[in-house]
Design an enzyme around this catalytic site. Sequence first.
Site: not given
Ligand code: GRF
Length: 208
Positions: A12, A14, A66, A108, A110, A148, A151, A180-181
């Site tokens: 978590g 992000n 599912r 999303n 990535h 759909e 990425d 970055a993220e």
């Molecule tokens: C991150 O590396 C993100 O790019 C990828 O999954 C990871 C999630 O990390 N999609 P966190 O749970 O946000 O720490």
Amino acid sequence: MLRVVVLVSGGGTNLQAIVDAVEKGEITHTEIVGVISNNKNAYALERAKKHGIPARCVSPKEFESRAQFNKALLEAVDGYTPDLVVLAGFLVVIPPEMIEKYQNRMINIHPSLIPSFCGTGYYGLKVHEAALERGVKVTGATVHFVDEGTDTGPILLQKAVEIRQGDTPEVLQRRVMEQAEWQILPRAIDLIANGKVTVSGGKTKMTE
Ligand code: GRF
């Protein structure tokens, strides 16, 4: 006020970046109204609870099929009446009906510069292992709308990160997250919350 639901599976960080940005006013006109994880042990759920954000687990393991899980996940998301769904390290395949319902309202993060090192099988450390294996000198992260494919949706923001001599996948992953993220995901939400993003013809346009 943009109502945001965040879907998580792991640590978590992000989610934390988003929560911190809202609390600091770097993301405006936004409320995180819920956090959902497929993993009951995800520390991301603890992070949400510490900030008073409703958090719950909807796990495929709780359902016989599912299809039943997909229905329950969509009902859980709908229950928060979100304007935007944010996938922040969510590792479960999004049900087609959810992609349809939240077209251009689901993003999303990535951990590569799409279209490099993305698609089926590219997640978590595997992305960084592939970048190091290929020997690229620059990688980064991408925020994109979810369609759909895997990425493949319209790209919203990207940020480049240098690869350094001797990087391990773990060291590189951390640098991509920090540089970055954790920068572009909050910024993407703020742009959407302030009506600065449009999508047409499979591409995004920004009105600054
Ligand atoms: C991150 O590396 C993100 O790019 C990828 O999954 C990871 C999630 O990390 N999609 P966190 O749970 O946000 O720490």
